[in-house]
Motif scaffolding. Structure first.
Motif, PDB file in Angstrom:
ATOM      1  N   ASP A 141      31.693 -24.312  10.247  1.00 52.09           N
ATOM      2  CA  ASP A 141      30.942 -23.682   9.161  1.00 52.09           C
ATOM      3  C   ASP A 141      31.189 -24.331   7.805  1.00 52.09           C
ATOM      4  N   SER A 142      32.346 -24.934   7.626  1.00 54.26           N
ATOM      5  CA  SER A 142      32.714 -25.452   6.310  1.00 54.26           C
ATOM      6  C   SER A 142      32.555 -26.960   6.166  1.00 54.26           C
TER       7      SER A 142
ATOM      8  N   VAL B 154      33.891 -36.245  10.833  1.00 55.66           N
ATOM      9  CA  VAL B 154      33.946 -35.076   9.968  1.00 55.66           C
ATOM     10  C   VAL B 154      33.692 -35.527   8.532  1.00 55.66           C
ATOM     11  N   THR B 155      32.695 -34.904   7.892  1.00 57.84           N
ATOM     12  CA  THR B 155      32.379 -35.189   6.500  1.00 57.84           C
ATOM     13  C   THR B 155      32.154 -33.869   5.779  1.00 57.84           C
TER      14      THR B 155
ATOM     15  N   PRO C 148      35.284 -29.621  20.517  1.00 64.72           N
ATOM     16  CA  PRO C 148      35.612 -28.183  20.493  1.00 64.72           C
ATOM     17  C   PRO C 148      36.828 -27.844  19.632  1.00 64.72           C
ATOM     18  N   LEU C 149      37.733 -28.803  19.444  1.00 62.99           N
ATOM     19  CA  LEU C 149      38.930 -28.546  18.660  1.00 62.99           C
ATOM     20  C   LEU C 149      38.622 -28.304  17.185  1.00 62.99           C
ATOM     21  N   PHE C 150      37.434 -28.717  16.753  1.00 59.65           N
ATOM     22  CA  PHE C 150      37.076 -28.559  15.352  1.00 59.65           C
ATOM     23  C   PHE C 150      36.222 -27.325  15.078  1.00 59.65           C
TER      24      PHE C 150
END
Length: 267
Positions: free
Chosen positions: A170-171, A184-185, A163-165
């Motif tokens: 969207d990006s 994350v990629t 949830p922190l991300f």
């Protein structure tokens, strides 16, 4: 006819003890004789995959780091690099959160911060990464970043980290890779996009490919091949995205299903 088979590792090809099925080598030899290419497709680092499949270094295609880099015969086929400034922003975003540990994956080495390396993290890192370097800051990392991973030793990544991300949903590609990891990629950099790139490179259709997976970082693969299999032990959304269900990893479902392909003349 199936000409390319890709399989996730943890929770999929590997059993509940993290071991390859006893029949693995025999099945790989038969696939090779039939002209079928096999590719491990994992969130693991290339060198971790290579440790597991050293004898197949010049036979397999290696889809590592959630599809952000693909190698064959030790050579890079393609990769998806995160812009350096953005990678630094994401990497450092969790520095002040207790119980969350950040890892940056370069093409060759995995980096973690010197002041955030609990024993629990090191034990977990050894499962997935072979080349690990401890640095004082992001600025000490010389490589191009392809993936940034965040780990919680409590196994509650879905509640504590994911949830922190939300600001990056969207990006960037933010994915729950396991109960312990969030990866994350770049947006669109997934195992599924790697499968599609391989299909284009090898001149294959989705109907000529089979994929196996169990967790959220496998979900895009399910839409990239006709023979898409979620393991019986898979996360529910992965089962919903897959066309078929294979027996669980504890039952060596990948190998059983490949045996079925051969018996049915599908490869």
């Amino acid at each position: 006819m199936i000409k390319l088979i890709l399989s996730d590792m943890d929770g999929t090809l590997l059993d509940e003890n993290g071991q390859l099925p006893e029949e693995f080598d025999a099945v790989m030899e038969e696939l090779h004789e039939r002209g079928v290419q096999f590719a491990p497709a994992s969130g693991r680092q290339y060198f971790s995959l290579l440790k597991s499949f050293k004898k197949y270094e010049d036979r397999f295609i290696f889809v590592s780091d959630n599809g952000t880099i693909v190698r064959q015969h030790g050579q890079e086929l393609f990769s998806d690099v995160i812009e350096h400034k953005l990678a630094a922003e994401i990497f450092n975003s969790m520095n002040d959160h207790d119980g969350i540990y950040n890892v940056l994956c370069g093409k060759e080495t995995v980096y973690l911060l010197r002041d955030k390396q609990p024993e629990a993290q090191m034990d977990e890192l050894k499962k997935y990464f072979r080349l690990v370097e401890v640095v004082d800051s992001f600025e000490d990392i010389p490589e191009e970043p392809i993936k940034i991973s965040f780990f919680t030793p409590d196994g509650d990544a879905a509640e504590k980290i994911y949830p922190l991300f939300a600001p990056y949903y969207d990006s960037m590609q933010v994915v729950l890779a396991s109960a312990y990891w969030v990866d994350v990629t770049n947006k669109g950099a997934t195992k599924g996009s790697a499968v599609k790139a391989l299909q284009k490179r090898l001149g294959l259709k989705p109907e000529e490919c089979a994929v196996f997976g169990d967790y959220m970082n496998d979900i895009e693969m399910m839409g990239a091949a006709y023979y898409s299999y979620a393991m019986e032990n898979a996360f529910p959304p992965v089962k919903e995205a897959a066309r078929f269900v294979a027996p669980s990893n504890a039952e060596h479902g990948v190998i059983k299903t490949i045996r079925g392909f051969m018996e049915q003349g599908l490869c």
